[in-house]
Scaffold this active site. Structure first.
Site, mmCIF file in Angstrom:
data_model
loop_
_atom_site.group_PDB
_atom_site.id
_atom_site.type_symbol
_atom_site.label_atom_id
_atom_site.label_comp_id
_atom_site.label_asym_id
_atom_site.label_seq_id
_atom_site.Cartn_x
_atom_site.Cartn_y
_atom_site.Cartn_z
ATOM 1 N N GLU A 122 -10.353 31.892 28.870
ATOM 2 C CA GLU A 122 -9.090 31.234 28.492
ATOM 3 C C GLU A 122 -8.076 32.289 28.049
ATOM 4 O OE1 GLU A 122 -7.727 27.258 26.094
ATOM 5 O OE2 GLU A 122 -9.061 28.624 25.053
ATOM 6 N N ALA A 256 -13.526 31.616 18.516
ATOM 7 C CA ALA A 256 -14.577 31.001 19.324
ATOM 8 C C ALA A 256 -13.946 30.484 20.605
ATOM 9 C CB ALA A 256 -15.257 29.865 18.556
ATOM 10 N N GLU A 292 -14.913 23.609 17.968
ATOM 11 C CA GLU A 292 -15.343 23.839 19.349
ATOM 12 C C GLU A 292 -16.127 22.645 19.896
ATOM 13 O OE1 GLU A 292 -13.952 26.336 20.731
ATOM 14 O OE2 GLU A 292 -13.213 27.004 18.782
#
Length: 849
Positions: A122, A256, A292
């Protein structure tokens, strides 16, 4: 051309830091094509072929556009509509930039260094690992096969379905994923260990880590299992993957990453020993794991159509992490503890260089600017405001409808507003668009018995800046009134305030509390008399209402609407306030004053700090008391830090030194410093500049038993008020410290009141080295520390000039925000410097009355 299935086979070579592989992509061609354009970066690509549904094989030549990070395949013949398979070979480098397919290293207990090959895709770095359509709306199924050395472990999004031995390698095949975006693909290879598998209502859950860290994994397992169950029930949708691995990576640029079923973390956000950790550190791990895990539904199952919608992914996951952790540990009062994060976002949102939460994104690299406090914290605060406005159960029902309607698909923000409007009947879109599509937030003022709004900002529009602060908001406001002096109070009233002032009527009787409950995303402006009257009734306000009263007053003080003296007198009213959140703005104000106080005012500053927080410290002491609240240790640490640094309190400094010397850090044989107050104690000890203390902390950093101990030691090394020691720490950040943490050290040195200017000069001299050494997402974050350099206006101007002459390609808006915030601090210092002694003495007198 529409991709359906990627068959990825990759073989990393740790010794040469390279990888090679093949990819076969099943696609549907909707119209005849004579060229096929995919994303690829830093890859060599060969042997490109298209196999049509009729069995024809078409060979392709290859051309690259490095600027657009695209590769074009030119078929020897036109590819007709229908299904086909595109295949190619590729090679690349396992880079050290913490993005794409990269290498991370760790040293085991025997001193041997090991390499891990891992991924971070990402937002647009899958193209650095394999050719693909690297856009969030080009969802597909991914079948991953990894060829690895026999002594290495392999992990990916799905469970392993087959392992074959081929020579000295293992060929590890994983089951197909669900339909998802490329940025969620993950593969990891290295010598790693795992916990036992925990069955969470049919979902296998493990924690993965480097050798010797099993003892640090149990807390992550606990919050992992809790959050899986919590979100399955909240969303009323089963977990969309087949398993969950929580993987600790030694080198990791972000906190994360929500890869489906293979969630990656930096060590500090996953691995922790509850017996030696501060409560705030445990909270951080719980927050990140819950965040997450929420993404598995909101982000992975349902994904934004394009990058301007990333705010909703991240804001919603932040909102959900708060709900989950609040249920996991109710005594942590997570929504009260969120207030400082909200304040950090509003501090940025109050400058004219702010931005709307959602704004158009062109090239994908523009999305990098969206991973900031405005996306995460302001976005989450706005969602919390909406949830409280329409009601938690109605909000949940709307979210469930949204997720079920768009599972495995892509959406835009208005899809969620539609679902919530249908569930609530409330004007969700009209309210939310004013908070999402324009920057800034309003100042809601109580004038007599009437509420009005105006845009809030910390100052005038700087030269060369186009203000992004909006004009008018549709503001959900809750108001109630306290009973005072024979005047009856009034129950809570909810309303939506627009450009037209609202007469409160009964709600203004008694003593009005604007933003009742504390969930509104706006500043409240009271006149001085009302503000002080509320301060005399703090026990009748909720902790969040008390926190907002102090925080809003500090914001309006920075903006010049009120004086430092008024603010400190309000702070004196806190007395023995038991929650740390209302104290945080007071501490921030005193730390800022320290940066520009003239020599003749330093004694008054010390006395003011001692008068304001000394009683609280004497009440709390250095050690915990049986039965105290879960959040009390955070307040204890605040008082120790403030008294021992800004206040230069002799008793606190002596006690901190005594405890340090007796502890193993200081070479003693006594008990360790309690984790909840260790950072504060080390910061105080650093102020003393005693021989040997710096080296003791450096040794502790190098020998830290947990990731949290390592970061506490690094932060303490930044606190020594000495330019030579700061230079040593700077050199450490540029060499020994992992790049994921080195930029944090440099930012901490910039905030050092004594060594900040010298550190900036080092930064300017090493600018190119810094940009090369640290991950791209860290460059602007270093600059975010410059508001601390406000003590000397002339020096501050040289910083501004340097940044103008050395623009950053990554995060230019964040730099502009930091420059403006530096200007806000300089202006505040200019207003208050001449009357500082008077304000500090008034605060001391108010605290003593």
């Amino acid at each position: 051309m529409e991709p359906h299935i990627y068959r990825i086979e990759i073989q990393p070579e740790m010794g040469s830091a390279t990888f090679s592989g093949t990819v076969g992509i099943d696609v549907t061609v909707h119209e005849p094509v004579d060229r096929i354009v995919l994303n690829a970066a830093e890859l060599a690509i060969s042997d490109v072929e298209v196999r049509t549904q009729s069995g024809d094989l078409i060979v392709c030549t290859v051309s690259f556009d490095d600027d657009l990070e695209q590769v074009t395949f030119h078929p020897a013949a036109t590819v007709a509509p229908g299904t086909c398979t595109l295949t190619c070979r590729f090679t690349g480098t396992l880079n050290d930039k913490l993005r794409g397919f990269y290498r991370s290293t760790f040293t085991d207990d025997g001193g041997e260094t090991h390499t891990i090959a891992t991924t971070q895709f990402e937002s647009v770095d899958a193209r650095r690992a394999f050719p693909c359509w690297d856009e969030p709306d080009r969802k597909a199924v991914f079948e991953v096969t990894l060829t690895v050395d026999r002594d290495l472990d392999a992990f990916s999004n799905s469970p392993i379905v087959d392992v074959r031995r081929v020579g000295d390698k293992n060929v590890v095949r994983f089951s197909p994923t669900m339909k998802m975006s490329t940025y969620l693909v993950a593969f990891i290879v290295g010598q790693l260990e795992t916990t036992e598998t925990v069955d969470v209502d049919g979902v296998p859950l493990r924690v993965v880590f480097t050798a010797g860290k099993r003892r640090l994994a149990d807390f992550a397992l606990a919050i992992g299992a809790f959050s899986l169950r919590f979100f399955t029930e909240y969303f009323n949708i089963p977990y969309p993957g087949e398993k969950v691995d929580l993987v600790a990576i030694p080198d990791f640029a972000a906190g994360a990453m929500e890869n489906l079923g293979c969630i990656t973390f930096r060590d500090t956000a996953l691995l922790i020993d509850p017996s030696t950790a501060a409560r705030a550190e445990l909270e951080r791990v719980a927050d990140v794991v819950a965040h997450e895990m929420a993404h598995m539904w909101f982000g992975d199952l349902v994904t934004m159509g394009w990058w301007e919608g990333i705010w909703l992914n991240e804001a919603f996951a932040t909102f959900m992490e708060m709900l989950c952790v609040d249920a996991f540990r109710p005594k942590w009062d997570r929504w009260v503890g969120f207030a400082p994060s909200r304040e950090a976002a509003l501090a940025i949102d109050g400058v004219h260089a702010t931005r709307p939460i959602e704004y158009p994104v062109g090239p994908p690299k523009e999305a990098e600017g969206m991973f900031d406090l405005l996306t995460y914290e302001k976005g989450a605060a706005v969602l919390r405001m909406l949830e409280q406005y329409i009601g938690p159960e109605v909000f949940r029902d709307g979210v469930r409808t949204y997720l079920k309607a768009h599972a495995y698909e892509n959406t835009v923000t208005t899809d969620l507003w539609d679902a919530l409007e249908n569930a609530s009947g409330a004007p969700v879109r009209d309210v939310m668009n004013t908070f999402i599509l324009q920057g800034g937030h309003p100042l809601v003022s109580l004038q007599g018995d009437t509420l009005r709004q105006e845009p809030f900002s910390f100052g005038p529009v700087p030269d060369g800046t186009v203000s992004a602060i909006g004009d008018v908001w549709n503001v959900p406001v809750a108001v109630r009134a306290l009973a005072v002096e024979g005047k009856p109070g009034a129950p809570e009233r909810k309303l939506v305030l627009d450009a037209t002032p609202v007469y409160l009527g009964e709600a203004a009787r008694g003593l009005p509390v604007v933003n009742a409950g504390g969930w509104g995303v706006f500043r409240v402006g009271y006149d001085s008399a009302t503000r002080l009257a509320l301060a005399d009734h703090l026990s009748e306000l909720t902790p969040l209402e008390r926190a907002n009263l102090v925080a809003d007053t500090w914001a309006t003080t920075l903006a010049g609407h009120s004086t430092l003296q008024e603010f400190l007198i309000l702070g004196a009213k806190l007395g023995l306030e038991p929650d740390p959140t209302p104290w945080a703005p007071v501490a921030a104000a005193l730390h800022l004053v320290r940066r520009f106080a003239a020599a003749q005012d330093t004694e008054a500053l010390h006395q003011a700090v001692q008068a304001l927080v000394g009683p609280q410290h004497r009440h709390l002491g250095f050690t915990a008391h049986p039965g105290e609240g879960e959040r009390t240790p955070t307040l204890r640490a605040l008082t120790i830090n403030l008294l021992g640094t800004v206040g230069e309190d002799a008793e606190v400094r002596a006690e901190a030194a005594r405890r340090f010397d007796a502890s193993p850090i200081g070479g003693g044989s006594g008990e360790p410093i309690p984790a909840d107050v260790e950072s504060a104690t080390l910061a105080v000890v650093a102020q003393l500049l005693r021989p040997g203390d710096y080296d003791a902390l450096l040794a502790r950093y190098r020998e830290a038993a947990t990731p949290q101990e390592e970061m506490r030691s690094l932060n303490a090394l930044c606190a020594f008020p000495d330019t030579e020691l700061a230079a040593r720490t700077f050199d450490l950040a540029m060499s020994e410290v992992r790049t994921q943490n080195g930029w944090i050290v440099i930012a901490g040195l910039l905030a050092n009141p004594v060594a900040g200017q010298a550190t900036w000069l080092r930064i300017a001299a090493a600018w190119d080295r810094i940009l090369d050494r640290f991950p791209k997402n860290a460059h602007a974050r270093i600059a975010e520390a410059i508001p601390a350099l406000c003590g000397d206006p002339a020096f501050a101007q040289t910083v501004v000039q340097f940044l103008a002459e050395h623009p950053l390609a990554s995060g230019p808006r964040r730099v502009a925000q930091s420059v403006e915030r530096l200007g806000v601090n300089v202006a505040f210092a200019a207003r208050e410097r001449g009357r500082l002694g008077e304000a500090l003495r008034a605060a001391s007198a108010a605290a003593g009355s």
